[in-house]
Write an enzyme that holds these catalytic residues in place. Structure first.
Site, mmCIF file in Angstrom:
data_model
loop_
_atom_site.group_PDB
_atom_site.id
_atom_site.type_symbol
_atom_site.label_atom_id
_atom_site.label_comp_id
_atom_site.label_asym_id
_atom_site.label_seq_id
_atom_site.Cartn_x
_atom_site.Cartn_y
_atom_site.Cartn_z
ATOM 1 N N SER A 141 -24.618 -71.431 59.429
ATOM 2 C CA SER A 141 -25.065 -72.054 58.193
ATOM 3 C C SER A 141 -23.987 -72.091 57.121
ATOM 4 O O SER A 141 -22.915 -72.615 57.385
ATOM 5 C CB SER A 141 -26.316 -71.320 57.718
ATOM 6 N N HIS A 167 -33.663 -72.718 62.228
ATOM 7 C CA HIS A 167 -32.345 -72.485 61.641
ATOM 8 C C HIS A 167 -32.018 -70.989 61.763
ATOM 9 O O HIS A 167 -32.596 -70.164 61.044
ATOM 10 C CB HIS A 167 -32.450 -72.895 60.167
HETATM 11 C C1 GCU Z 1 -29.496 -73.553 52.390
HETATM 12 C C2 GCU Z 1 -28.443 -74.606 52.123
HETATM 13 C C3 GCU Z 1 -27.659 -74.950 53.369
HETATM 14 C C4 GCU Z 1 -27.125 -73.686 54.001
HETATM 15 C C5 GCU Z 1 -28.258 -72.704 54.231
HETATM 16 C C6 GCU Z 1 -27.831 -71.346 54.781
HETATM 17 O O1 GCU Z 1 -30.488 -74.069 53.231
HETATM 18 O O2 GCU Z 1 -29.068 -75.722 51.578
HETATM 19 O O3 GCU Z 1 -26.583 -75.812 53.062
HETATM 20 O O4 GCU Z 1 -26.451 -73.976 55.197
HETATM 21 O O5 GCU Z 1 -28.905 -72.456 53.007
HETATM 22 O O6 GCU Z 1 -26.736 -70.915 54.514
HETATM 23 O O7 GCU Z 1 -28.666 -70.724 55.459
#
Ligand code: GCU
Length: 421
Positions: free
Chosen positions: A259, A400
């Protein structure tokens, strides 16, 4: 209205009020037509050989990403590191590993900065490959091992219920264990080095005040960003491993990140060729996903919700993404000819899995200069199927996250490229 933007550590991340006002599209048919900038077209000149790419193309693309997206690292490449070993456990992970906790300091920059590295080494193994990564919640959350120091730095209260006043306690030991299958990694002969991503810049708009960017002039500070600092942290971990850990093969260092740390990892891989393999796990917008696809998170969401992540210039593109001189496939191209792995998750629509796949596909043009086959197919695979040659890809079923399934694919990929049987 979509409010939750991804679930990690059982806590949903909520968009700030301003970010909520920005429309979110999840309909492929509504994506306006776009043209991707061609990384092989530099100042009107077509790059067609790897020599020209390395001499002109690559430096030009890297410069555009530094100036317009991730920011300019103001420090020289060689930084003096003072190390302090805080703990060694010769019988970690039930006797299968050695764990080391080492603090890296940067006396030439500031006496106040410290990057606390946790390293797991497989026992009795020589010249092992090593994963280098950052964690979201503190080293002590990656394992339940009781001797790992609890981070004393600012932590994001939204990441665990036990975090009060932005501080971690014993109660958070092991909360991120599922993301860090240390036993399984070590059992396959890989070392893992991790550090808390907030050590050198806590992840909030004022975080720079207690981090690496506090020593900069306001101008230098705005020209860089937290993602740049996190990428820098990963490179300093590589310095440490190369200079101090003879058990690790310095030619087999793999940068991996999930992420936001996936975004930082891609940038670290672009800036630092010592990462022999680069792995992006669900890095999404500002990571592997194509910015020009109006789906899920956008550049405007990123810069509104996380104004400290990128350089100030990136905000110019909030409402003008087609003016960006680059798109994220060009970032992936900066890894060439090194093996690169991009992974998505089926429920991670915020990160635009298709856009992650498409950018991995587009990166082929740079890999072709080296006669390397990237994905080797234009078709997105079914869930839980790893594909690709020099560029690997899978879309894991589920949310995610970074899980054992993902790590297994990364180890298979690294085994293949490092010719480990
Ligand atoms: C949020 C953000 C993303 C990022 C994520 C994370 O969802 O909007 O861009 O990748 O956090 O780091 O889990």
């Amino acid at each position: 209205m979509r409010v939750f933007v991804g679930v990690f550590l059982a806590v949903a991340v909520t968009l700030t009020a301003n970010a909520q006002k920005i429309p979110v599209n999840y309909d492929e048919t509504k994506i306006p037509a776009y043209t991707l900038p061609d990384p092989l077209l530099v100042k009107g000149k077509r790059i067609s050989t790897k020599t020209a790419w390395e001499k002109e193309g690559r430096p030009a693309v890297l410069k555009m990403f530094a100036e317009e997206v991730y920011g300019i690292n103001p420090f020289p490449p060689s930084i003096k590191i003072a190390t302090e070993v805080r703990g060694i456990n010769e019988n970690a992970l039930g006797g299968k590993a050695i764990s080391k906790q080492v603090t890296l300091r940067f006396p030439e920059i500031s006496p106040n900065l410290a990057l606390h590295v946790l390293l797991y080494l497989p026992k009795n193994a020589q010249k092992v490959p090593a994963f280098v990564s950052l964690n979201f919640t503190g080293n002590h959350t990656t394992t339940k091992e009781q001797d790992i120091f609890v981070t004393e730095n600012w932590v994001n209260a939204g990441f665990d219920k036990s975090y009060t006043n932005n501080r971690a306690t014993e109660a958070s030991r092991g909360i991120a264990e599922r993301r860090w299958p240390m036993e399984a990694i070590v059992a396959r002969g890989y070392a893992v080095a991790t550090a808390y991503y907030g050590d050198l810049e806590p992840d909030h708009a004022e975080g720079w005040k207690t981090g690496l960017r506090s020593v900069l002039t306001p101008e230098q500070r705005d020209k860089w960003g937290a993602l740049g600092v996190w990428a820098w942290s990963m490179s300093r971990m590589v310095d440490y491993l190369i200079q101090n850990e003879t058990q690790i093969d310095k030619n087999k260092i793999i940068g991996v990140g999930h992420s936001r740390i996936g975004k930082a990892t891609l940038w670290a891989g672009a800036e630092d060729p010592r990462f022999a393999i680069v792995v992006s796990n669900d890095s999404g917008e500002g990571g592997a996903a194509l910015a020009r696809r109006w789906i899920g998170e956008t550049v405007e969401h990123l810069n509104t919700q996380f104004p400290h992540w990128f350089c100030a210039n990136y905000k110019k593109y909030n409402k003008a993404v087609s003016d960006l001189p680059v798109d994220q496939h060009a970032l992936l191209g900066l890894m060439a000819p090194r093996p690169l792995y991009v992974a998505s998750a089926t429920e991670d629509t915020w990160a635009d899995p298709k856009g992650e796949f498409m950018s991995a596909l587009e990166a082929q043009n740079v890999y072709s200069l080296y006669k390397k086959t990237g994905l080797g197919t234009e078709k997105m695979p079914l869930p839980n199927t790893s594909i690709g040659q020099t560029i690997g890809y899978h879309i894991r079923e589920g949310k995610h996250d970074i899980l054992i399934y993902d790590w297994e694919q990364y180890m298979n990929f690294a085994d293949k490229h490092f010719k480990i049987k």
